[in-house]
Design a protein around this motif. Structure first.
Motif, PDB file in Angstrom:
ATOM      1  N   ILE A 249       0.844  -1.208   0.000  1.00 63.06           N
ATOM      2  CA  ILE A 249       0.000   0.000   0.000  1.00 63.06           C
ATOM      3  C   ILE A 249       0.876   1.254   0.000  1.00 63.06           C
ATOM      4  O   ILE A 249       0.661   2.189  -0.774  1.00 63.06           O
ATOM      5  CB  ILE A 249      -0.951  -0.005   1.210  1.00 63.06           C
ATOM      6  CG1 ILE A 249      -1.945  -1.161   1.098  1.00 63.06           C
ATOM      7  CG2 ILE A 249      -1.686   1.324   1.325  1.00 63.06           C
ATOM      8  CD1 ILE A 249      -2.782  -1.385   2.347  1.00 63.06           C
ATOM      9  N   LEU A 250       1.888   1.268   0.864  1.00 64.36           N
ATOM     10  CA  LEU A 250       2.785   2.421   0.954  1.00 64.36           C
ATOM     11  C   LEU A 250       3.551   2.634  -0.349  1.00 64.36           C
ATOM     12  O   LEU A 250       3.681   3.759  -0.830  1.00 64.36           O
ATOM     13  CB  LEU A 250       3.774   2.226   2.107  1.00 64.36           C
ATOM     14  CG  LEU A 250       3.218   2.384   3.520  1.00 64.36           C
ATOM     15  CD1 LEU A 250       4.239   1.920   4.546  1.00 64.36           C
ATOM     16  CD2 LEU A 250       2.823   3.845   3.784  1.00 64.36           C
ATOM     17  N   ALA A 251       4.056   1.552  -0.926  1.00 64.27           N
ATOM     18  CA  ALA A 251       4.827   1.664  -2.163  1.00 64.27           C
ATOM     19  C   ALA A 251       3.956   2.173  -3.309  1.00 64.27           C
ATOM     20  O   ALA A 251       4.386   3.012  -4.115  1.00 64.27           O
ATOM     21  CB  ALA A 251       5.436   0.310  -2.522  1.00 64.27           C
ATOM     22  N   THR A 252       2.714   1.689  -3.366  1.00 70.10           N
ATOM     23  CA  THR A 252       1.811   2.081  -4.452  1.00 70.10           C
ATOM     24  C   THR A 252       1.366   3.530  -4.310  1.00 70.10           C
ATOM     25  O   THR A 252       1.258   4.264  -5.308  1.00 70.10           O
ATOM     26  CB  THR A 252       0.584   1.156  -4.481  1.00 70.10           C
ATOM     27  OG1 THR A 252       1.013  -0.201  -4.510  1.00 70.10           O
ATOM     28  CG2 THR A 252      -0.284   1.439  -5.696  1.00 70.10           C
ATOM     29  N   ALA A 253       1.097   3.950  -3.096  1.00 73.39           N
ATOM     30  CA  ALA A 253       0.556   5.301  -2.846  1.00 73.39           C
ATOM     31  C   ALA A 253       1.650   6.318  -2.514  1.00 73.39           C
ATOM     32  O   ALA A 253       1.343   7.415  -2.064  1.00 73.39           O
ATOM     33  CB  ALA A 253      -0.467   5.238  -1.719  1.00 73.39           C
ATOM     34  N   ARG A 254       2.884   5.959  -2.721  1.00 75.50           N
ATOM     35  CA  ARG A 254       4.012   6.797  -2.298  1.00 75.50           C
ATOM     36  C   ARG A 254       3.882   8.246  -2.766  1.00 75.50           C
ATOM     37  O   ARG A 254       3.997   9.191  -1.984  1.00 75.50           O
ATOM     38  CB  ARG A 254       5.330   6.200  -2.798  1.00 75.50           C
ATOM     39  CG  ARG A 254       6.558   7.004  -2.390  1.00 75.50           C
ATOM     40  CD  ARG A 254       7.839   6.473  -3.029  1.00 75.50           C
ATOM     41  NE  ARG A 254       8.970   7.284  -2.634  1.00 75.50           N
ATOM     42  CZ  ARG A 254       9.812   6.992  -1.658  1.00 75.50           C
ATOM     43  NH1 ARG A 254       9.649   5.880  -0.968  1.00 75.50           N
ATOM     44  NH2 ARG A 254      10.815   7.804  -1.364  1.00 75.50           N
ATOM     45  N   ASP A 255       3.651   8.464  -4.061  1.00 72.92           N
ATOM     46  CA  ASP A 255       3.653   9.834  -4.610  1.00 72.92           C
ATOM     47  C   ASP A 255       2.556  10.701  -4.002  1.00 72.92           C
ATOM     48  O   ASP A 255       2.795  11.850  -3.622  1.00 72.92           O
ATOM     49  CB  ASP A 255       3.508   9.800  -6.130  1.00 72.92           C
ATOM     50  CG  ASP A 255       4.783   9.327  -6.817  1.00 72.92           C
ATOM     51  OD1 ASP A 255       5.826   9.261  -6.134  1.00 72.92           O
ATOM     52  OD2 ASP A 255       4.734   9.009  -8.017  1.00 72.92           O
ATOM     53  N   VAL A 256       1.339  10.162  -3.916  1.00 73.34           N
ATOM     54  CA  VAL A 256       0.240  10.969  -3.378  1.00 73.34           C
ATOM     55  C   VAL A 256       0.414  11.191  -1.879  1.00 73.34           C
ATOM     56  O   VAL A 256       0.058  12.252  -1.345  1.00 73.34           O
ATOM     57  CB  VAL A 256      -1.142  10.338  -3.677  1.00 73.34           C
ATOM     58  CG1 VAL A 256      -1.465  10.447  -5.150  1.00 73.34           C
ATOM     59  CG2 VAL A 256      -1.214   8.893  -3.214  1.00 73.34           C
ATOM     60  N   LEU A 257       0.963  10.201  -1.200  1.00 73.13           N
ATOM     61  CA  LEU A 257       1.227  10.365   0.230  1.00 73.13           C
ATOM     62  C   LEU A 257       2.273  11.448   0.468  1.00 73.13           C
ATOM     63  O   LEU A 257       2.151  12.257   1.393  1.00 73.13           O
ATOM     64  CB  LEU A 257       1.709   9.045   0.838  1.00 73.13           C
ATOM     65  CG  LEU A 257       0.627   8.021   1.203  1.00 73.13           C
ATOM     66  CD1 LEU A 257       1.266   6.700   1.625  1.00 73.13           C
ATOM     67  CD2 LEU A 257      -0.279   8.551   2.322  1.00 73.13           C
ATOM     68  N   MET A 258       3.300  11.471  -0.384  1.00 74.60           N
ATOM     69  CA  MET A 258       4.361  12.467  -0.210  1.00 74.60           C
ATOM     70  C   MET A 258       3.805  13.883  -0.374  1.00 74.60           C
ATOM     71  O   MET A 258       4.196  14.795   0.356  1.00 74.60           O
ATOM     72  CB  MET A 258       5.502  12.219  -1.198  1.00 74.60           C
ATOM     73  CG  MET A 258       6.357  11.013  -0.853  1.00 74.60           C
ATOM     74  SD  MET A 258       7.996  10.968  -1.636  1.00 74.60           S
ATOM     75  CE  MET A 258       7.580  11.018  -3.349  1.00 74.60           C
TER      76      MET A 258
END
Length: 856
Positions: A249-258
């Motif tokens: 989940i973290l790897a997939t959503a990395r850009d939006v989370l950042m």
């Protein structure tokens, strides 16, 4: 500039201190003076004074004006090599001359080291490497080549602190419940979606300028691409949710989370080392990528962080003292109106009267100050007040950092002094970066013309859009090198005009590979034939090749002087190679001397352009050559003797040939060529044991030598029918890739053949199924069921279900349809034979399913 013009472009008209053109302090470098020159009041004749500081001093006595560009001062002092080159300062090809003999001062905008380099970056740096090599290796110029490293920039700040915040959040996420993490991710996705919606381009009015219309079309395409990418991301995140794995989940959503984390916590990151380490990491990767592409290292590399010892601040202070810069809320801006009042020209590269909001936004950066007041929307930042979460250096205006444009001006003037012969960069840097860079540098130097030639490499496009990080449609240099060699990529660039847009596509790289293989094949074939008997006395055929070599040389020279027209160079070399290949057909009578000259021209030209390693040599050369010659000779002998019908005679001939090759095995072993010796020894023993067998068993072993044994050894062997063979060295990886590609093409051809058969069979099935309807049922069942109520003796409808009579014309048409159905039905019965129509249709359906299965 006159007041009317300034008002027309929307710039303020103010009075105040100004400095006229021309240096008054007598210095010859670009360092700031301790005290600014005495100010002069603006004069209505300032515009006409442009260039008076330089005209006749290494330049022609009058400037030239082309199109809508401001006047350009024409250099005339240095060496004239006859080069005509596209100069963005005029928009046309101009004669190139440096200011000092053959010495050329060249500055190229280097990378902003915030992420991995992609092929869009390679478009600029590989292109200018090619041009630099031509300037030095062919035209004989003494080039001093400088690039900068932008290691202070909004993009670096954002990416560095986002990476830091994401790493911190990942540790927090390890302690979160899955539902809690999902909620955070969904919020980040929603925020990104709303942000994208707000950035939808606004359609211009129908009567808007063509530039605005084009800008809208491009922006709309880019926006739709981003929306599609966001939708795809949502699907990937949903799949990650379903996996139940927090790491996924973290790897997939990395850009939006950042993005979300930066908005919430970005202000908390203040450690300079975070930003510095980020820049150093990607600078190292950048130079590794350049080395891998075969790009020559610059003579001088400068980093803006190294200039934050006060040199940047002093540069800006001088501009402020001169009256072309002003402070506002801790930031400093360049005053375009004051600059123009002094007689300077602004926007030399893109002299349009208006800039788009997108262009202005890109010029100021993503972290532009929101509280500062500009005197004009067109003024640009020289110094940016640092906000929490941004690196800062001391200055008289308070803690801050340099604007993007000022960085190049400070570094280029520090290293090169008063002027640049050449300034280069990507086409997308013309405005605002390069126009702003020139303005601040010319004001600082009090010089009418800082750059004499501006060279801009065309965009690299992928699927019609510019390759860029923001569009996420890029291919990294490392990814490209994983699929193609550096030589193939360079060949692709050489086959495109350096100053025009080019597409990164399979077709473009395939064309480059074709040219590369053609040249390698020619050089390898020549090496082979030079070892074979050939003619020694020139004849008319040799004279033709000699003439082709001379013509090619002239074409290359003319092409290189005409705006570095490397596509014409490659075309000329390709034509020469083809002519030489045809000439091989005249062997063994042909003298190879003119072909050797052709090869020397081909190799020297391509080497000058940076294309190396086309002629592969293996050491120890003599041992390799003799052993492979023996291997290939034995194989050819076996193929020839396999035609012998007398089995006993065939066996004897093959055994003798194998025995003759035995010493070559020992030669290879003694030279340390174990793999080659083992392969030859194995083949020798195999054909000896198979000597008495029929050709059907002998020949496959010969094919194995060509397709397996020699491929593993990095040797290309090609059969020439009744004329023997030719072999040459090649990279094993290249041969294996070619084999794989050939297999894939063969597989695709076979699949296409099945698809064609399937299409035909399905068409036949549809026709048969239609014909299978018994004529008596044609209007009573199927799609016609319930349409008609009464029929005549032949089965033609006479009354509709509604009770209405069928018209005479309609009856006639239905009768014709029934007659055709009767004919088709009878024909199908004959085709079906005794098995019957149902069995015939079942067989056809089975064949269709079988073909579909093969395709699956």
């Amino acid at each position: 500039m006159d007041a009317g013009y300034l008002k027309k472009v929307g710039l303020d008209i103010r009075s105040g201190p100004a400095v006229g053109l021309g240096r008054t302090d007598g210095r010859s470098n670009g360092t700031a003076s301790p005290k600014a020159p005495a100010a002069e009041s603006p004069s209505p004749t300032a515009k006409s004074s442009f260039g008076k500081d330089l005209l006749g001093k290494g330049f022609e006595r009058s400037a030239v004006t082309k199109g809508s560009h401001p006047p350009w001062l024409v250099p005339n002092a240095g060496h004239n090599a006859g080069l005509q080159v596209m100069n963005s300062l005029t928009g046309e090809k101009e004669p190139f001359r440096p200011l000092q003999d053959k010495k050329v001062i060249w500055y190229t905008c280097g990378p902003t080291v915030y992420d991995v380099a992609h092929m869009g970056h390679a478009r600029a740096y590989l292109t200018f490497d090619i041009l630099r090599r031509i300037m030095v290796n062919y035209l004989g110029f003494d080039v001093k080549y400088q690039i900068n490293i932008t290691d202070i920039d909004d993009k670096i700040i954002l990416r560095a602190r986002q990476n830091k915040l994401f790493d911190d959040f990942s540790k927090e996420a390890a302690k979160m419940k899955l539902d809690e993490l999902k909620q955070v991710v969904n919020t980040a996705v929603d925020l990104k979606g709303k942000k994208l919606e707000k950035k939808a381009p606004e359609k211009p009015a129908a009567d808007a300028p063509a530039k605005d219309q084009q800008e809208y079309t491009t922006s709309l395409s880019e926006h739709e691409l981003k929306l599609g990418q966001h939708k795809e991301l949502q699907s990937k995140i949903q799949a990650a949710f379903e996996s139940g794995k927090s790491s996924l989940i973290l790897a997939t959503a990395r850009d939006v989370l950042m993005e979300k984390l930066d908005k919430e916590r970005g202000h908390t990151v203040s450690d300079h080392s975070i930003f510095d380490a980020h820049g150093r990491h990607f600078e190292k990767e950048y130079f590794e990528d350049m080395d891998a592409l075969g790009i020559l290292r610059p003579d001088v590399v400068t980093r803006i962080t190294e200039y934050m010892d006060g040199r940047v601040q002093k540069f800006i202070e001088k501009l402020e003292e001169m009256g072309v810069a002003y402070g506002s809320a801790g930031s400093v801006y360049f005053d375009i109106a004051s600059f123009q009042k002094m007689g300077y020209h602004y926007r030399k590269l893109v002299p349009a009267l208006c800039a788009t909001a997108k262009e202005m936004e890109e010029g100021e950066g993503a972290l532009a100050a929101e509280d500062a007041e500009k005197r004009s929307p067109n003024d640009f930042a020289l110094w940016k007040k640092s906000k929490p979460g941004e690196p800062a250096w001391d200055s008289k205006w308070g803690p801050g950092r340099p604007g993007w444009h000022i960085e190049c001006s400070v570094m280029a003037t520090d290293i090169n002094g008063e002027y640049l012969d050449i300034h280069a960069g990507g086409e997308d840097l013309k405005f605002p970066h390069h126009d702003n860079e020139m303005a601040q540098s010319e004001a600082y130097l009090q010089r009418s013309q800082w750059v004499n030639y501006f060279w801009h490499a065309g965009h690299l496009h992928i699927e019609g859009l510019k390759m860029s990080k923001s569009l996420k449609n890029f291919i990294t240099i490392r990814q490209a090198l994983g699929m193609h060699s550096a030589r193939q990529l360079r060949m692709m660039f050489l086959m495109q005009a350096w100053d025009k847009g080019m597409n990164y596509s399979d077709q473009a790289i395939d064309m480059a590979k074709v040219e590369e293989r053609r040249v390698k094949h020619f050089l390898g074939s020549l090496d082979f034939w030079l070892r074979q008997p050939h003619g020694q006395k020139p004849s008319d055929k040799e004279a033709k090749i000699e003439a082709a070599v001379a013509s090619c040389k002239d074409t290359i020279h003319a092409a290189l002087l005409d705006n570095f027209a490397t596509p014409r160079v490659i075309e000329a070399l390709s034509k020469l190679v083809v002519e030489c290949k045809v000439a091989f057909e005249s062997l063994p009578d042909l003298s190879l001397e003119p072909l050797v000259k052709a090869a020397q021209l081909v190799e020297s030209t391509l080497s000058m352009l940076g294309v190396e390693g086309l002629r592969i040599v293996r050491e120890p050369k003599e041992a390799w050559t003799k052993s492979v010659d023996a291997f290939a000779d034995l194989r050819q002998s076996v193929r020839d003797f396999a035609k012998e019908k007398d089995a006993a005679k065939r066996k004897k001939l093959i055994e003798e040939a194998a025995a003759k090759a035995a010493p070559s095995v020992a030669t290879a072993r003694s030279a340390g060529l174990k793999e080659l010796a083992d392969a030859l020894d194995s083949f020798q023993k195999d054909v000896t044991s198979l000597a008495g067998e029929p050709p059907a068993k002998l020949l496959p072993r010969c094919d194995q030598v060509r397709d397996v044994d020699l491929v593993r050894l990095g040797v290309r062997l090609e059969d020439r029918g009744n004329e023997g063979y030719v072999w040459m060295f090649e990279q094993r990886e290249t041969l294996e890739a070619e084999q794989k590609e050939a297999e894939e093409k063969a597989k695709e051809a076979a699949q296409q053949k099945i698809r064609n058969k399937l299409d035909q069979k399905e068409k036949e099935l549809r026709v048969a199924e239609k014909a299978a309807v018994a004529p008596k049922d044609l209007f009573q069942n199927g799609s016609n069921k319930g349409v008609y109520a009464e029929f005549d003796a032949e089965g033609v409808p006479t009354k509709l279900a509604s009770g209405e009579e069928v018209s005479a014309k309609k009856k006639k048409d239905l009768a014709k349809e029934l007659a055709k159905q009767q004919k088709d039905f009878e024909k199908l019965q004959k085709q079906a034979g005794e098995a019957g129509i149902d069995a015939f249709l079942a067989k056809m359906r089975s064949e269709v399913e079988e073909m579909k299965k093969q395709l699956r």
